[in-house]
Design an enzyme around this catalytic site. Structure first.
Site, PDB file in Angstrom:
ATOM      1  N   ASP A 135       0.832  -1.252  -0.018  1.00  0.00           N
ATOM      2  CA  ASP A 135       0.032  -0.174  -0.100  1.00  0.00           C
ATOM      3  C   ASP A 135       0.917   1.186   0.021  1.00  0.00           C
ATOM      4  OD1 ASP A 135      -2.416   1.206  -0.020  1.00  0.00           O
ATOM      5  OD2 ASP A 135      -2.608   1.307   2.014  1.00  0.00           O
ATOM      6  N   HIS A 142      -3.873  14.067   0.647  1.00  0.00           N
ATOM      7  CA  HIS A 142      -4.363  13.222   1.879  1.00  0.00           C
ATOM      8  C   HIS A 142      -2.857  13.230   2.622  1.00  0.00           C
ATOM      9  CE1 HIS A 142      -5.399   9.767   4.359  1.00  0.00           C
ATOM     10  NE2 HIS A 142      -4.064   9.308   4.199  1.00  0.00           N
ATOM     11  N   GLU A 208     -10.449   3.671   3.765  1.00  0.00           N
ATOM     12  CA  GLU A 208      -9.592   4.562   2.924  1.00  0.00           C
ATOM     13  C   GLU A 208     -10.105   4.364   1.511  1.00  0.00           C
ATOM     14  OE1 GLU A 208      -5.549   3.873   4.112  1.00  0.00           O
ATOM     15  OE2 GLU A 208      -5.626   5.341   5.651  1.00  0.00           O
ATOM     16  N   ARG A 246      -7.673   3.825  13.332  1.00  0.00           N
ATOM     17  CA  ARG A 246      -7.011   5.059  13.469  1.00  0.00           C
ATOM     18  C   ARG A 246      -6.153   4.997  15.008  1.00  0.00           C
ATOM     19  NH1 ARG A 246      -5.863   6.102   8.564  1.00  0.00           N
ATOM     20  NH2 ARG A 246      -7.722   6.670   7.337  1.00  0.00           N
ATOM     21  N   GLN A 249      -3.534   2.557  15.022  1.00  0.00           N
ATOM     22  CA  GLN A 249      -2.631   3.020  14.285  1.00  0.00           C
ATOM     23  C   GLN A 249      -1.709   4.165  14.982  1.00  0.00           C
ATOM     24  OE1 GLN A 249      -4.102   4.700  10.590  1.00  0.00           O
ATOM     25  NE2 GLN A 249      -2.164   5.067   9.656  1.00  0.00           N
ATOM     26  N   LYS A 262      -4.068  -1.945  10.157  1.00  0.00           N
ATOM     27  CA  LYS A 262      -4.537  -2.324   8.777  1.00  0.00           C
ATOM     28  C   LYS A 262      -4.627  -3.731   8.361  1.00  0.00           C
ATOM     29  CE  LYS A 262      -3.488   2.040   7.295  1.00  0.00           C
ATOM     30  NZ  LYS A 262      -4.278   3.145   6.624  1.00  0.00           N
ATOM     31  N   THR A 266      -8.832  -5.605   3.916  1.00  0.00           N
ATOM     32  CA  THR A 266      -8.985  -4.916   2.581  1.00  0.00           C
ATOM     33  C   THR A 266      -9.666  -5.375   1.676  1.00  0.00           C
ATOM     34  OG1 THR A 266      -6.335  -4.361   3.146  1.00  0.00           O
ATOM     35  CG2 THR A 266      -7.300  -3.729   0.880  1.00  0.00           C
ATOM     36  N   GLU A 373     -10.159  12.474   7.552  1.00  0.00           N
ATOM     37  CA  GLU A 373     -10.030  13.866   6.964  1.00  0.00           C
ATOM     38  C   GLU A 373     -11.558  14.658   6.897  1.00  0.00           C
ATOM     39  OE1 GLU A 373      -8.083  11.457   3.831  1.00  0.00           O
ATOM     40  OE2 GLU A 373      -7.162  13.795   3.209  1.00  0.00           O
TER      41      GLU A 373
HETATM   42 MN    MN Z   1      -4.003   2.598   2.851  1.00  0.00          MN
END
Ligand code: MN
Length: 429
Positions: A135, A142, A208, A246, A249, A262, A266, A373
């Site tokens: 990734d 971003h 994402e 998040r 992370q 992560k 996915t 965001e």
């Molecule tokens: Mn990503």
């Protein structure tokens, strides 16, 4: 990467006006016609799926000279490994077979009934056996937004960012196809006012908005792929939701980058749109300043104009809310640069590798590709259509991403990648 097919040609298979899948698109996927039947390769047209295992068995793709049984496999990998010219020929043959003027399939009702199935009657599977997943972090908008939130405006971009497509090695085993439910992950997090971690379900679950490309034909260990040869290694693209926790992370990411934040899931869209189908939508990539190092300099900086959208259907609500409209062309680092950088050490890529773009945010507020965001780190909640608010994802929420290209009356898309959040499985805690 020239357009080789007549984009005005029509099919005898009806294609609704709003469809992402006109005759020109012909994306590949893996499907089962019904429960218990083995997965095989299909091509999407309008609201139908063409079963290539049957078409190939009839000898209708013989001119492409492919190994027997290549479309009866549960993955696209064997087909992706074929020389690009042979794959292109398959696309031309399928296009010819589906044209309104071609009687072979059009006038054979029994063959049509077996080989041309309603898309809503089949089960889609992972299109590719993902060998490795990487990734990137290639959207300047971003990276800048995240940088401002965590380091302030002055140091928003890290010193390396304008010199290389930053990336990390992801987890291939948890790449799943659209419609797969996502279990909220557990992990270590630290409260805003705390210093030691606790263990439990992530409270800041995010999506994402990304796109990913699938590698066809690898490079040997020790042999880098040059930036101008990189395009020949790209089979096609899918829409990617790189689900992210998040809070996990934030605690774990230094110094080695994301891990548990992560690696739980996915999601990718089921239909792989080929690089050939995207050719009419090629456009210039953003200019780069400073000029990158020679191994990342492209003779021609090229990307694709692909409109992207994210819809949130909150738990218990009927109506979906569009929370992001972005475009693939905003990405600062191109797919060719990502691939060249990935292999500049001699790292070997192989057929079935997935390389994702990183969150694709645009320049303005409606184009941000993550809740981090959109809600600016949870400080500005989204108002939901039937009441209530969201800062991050709640159990039962569904996130749907779609991608569509439109130019000069030609319109083709990727369909969608969707997934619903399930409650954490906390028995183990
Ligand atoms: Mn990503």
């Amino acid at each position: 990467m020239e357009a080789v097919l007549d984009s005005d040609a029509r099919s005898f298979v009806p294609v609704p006006e709003a469809s992402h899948f006109p005759l020109y698109n012909l994306p590949y996927g893996i499907f089962s016609p019904s429960a218990g039947e083995s997965p095989r390769v299909g091509v999407r047209i309008g609201d139908h799926v063409l079963d290539l295992s049957i078409i190939a068995d009839m000898g209708l793709l013989e001119a492409a000279g492919l190994p027997h049984g290549i479309f009866s496999q549960p993955w696209l990998n064997a087909f992706m490994e074929q020389p690009a010219d042979n794959r292109r020929l398959v696309r031309i043959l399928i296009h010819g077979l589906l044209r309104e003027t071609e009687p072979t399939l059009r006038d054979d009702e029994s063959l049509r009934r077996r080989a041309l199935l309603p898309a809503d009657s089949v089960t889609m599977h992972m299109p590719v056996m993902i060998r490795d997943y990487t990734d990137f972090y290639s959207s300047r908008e971003h990276a800048t937004n995240v940088g401002i939130m965590f380091r302030g405006k002055e140091k928003a971009l890290m010193p390396n960012w304008l010199h290389m497509p930053v990336g990390y090695h992801g987890r291939a085993s948890s790449v799943v196809v659209s419609e797969t439910d996502i279990v909220r992950p557990c992990g270590q997090t630290v409260a805003a006012d705390g210093t030691v971690p606790g263990f439990g379900p992530s409270r800041l679950l995010d999506f994402e908005l990304e796109m990913g490309f699938l590698v066809a034909g690898g490079n040997a260990l020790g042999d880098p792929v040059s930036v101008d040869d990189a395009w020949d290694r790209i089979f096609g693209l899918v829409v990617v939701n790189d689900w992210s926790a998040r809070d996990i992370q934030k605690w774990e990411y230094q110094p080695l980058g994301p891990f548990n934040a992560k690696n739980f899931a996915t999601s990718i869209s089921p239909w792989v749109v080929t690089i050939d189908a995207l050719a009419p939508f090629a456009c210039a990539a953003p200019e780069q300043d400073p000029e990158p190092l020679p191994y990342l300099r492209e003779k021609q900086r090229r990307t694709f104009d692909i409109d992207l959208q994210v819809d949130l259907t909150a738990s218990g609500q009927e109506e979906a809310l569009t929370i992001c409209r972005s475009n693939f062309k905003h990405l600062y680092w191109t797919m060719a640069q990502q691939l060249a950088h990935h292999t500049c050490t001699g790292c070997n890529l192989g057929t079935g590798d997935l390389l994702a773009s990183g969150t694709i945010s645009g320049p303005d507020k409606g184009s941000y590709g993550s809740l981090l965001e959109i809600t600016w780190r949870g400080t500005e909640a989204i108002a939901l259509p039937s009441g209530g608010k969201r800062k991050f994802l709640a159990d039962g929420d569904r996130v749907t991403m779609s991608a569509l290209c439109e130019k000069d009356g030609l319109r083709l898309g990727f369909g969608e990648v969707t997934g619903r959040v399930l409650p954490a499985r906390t028995e183990a805690t």
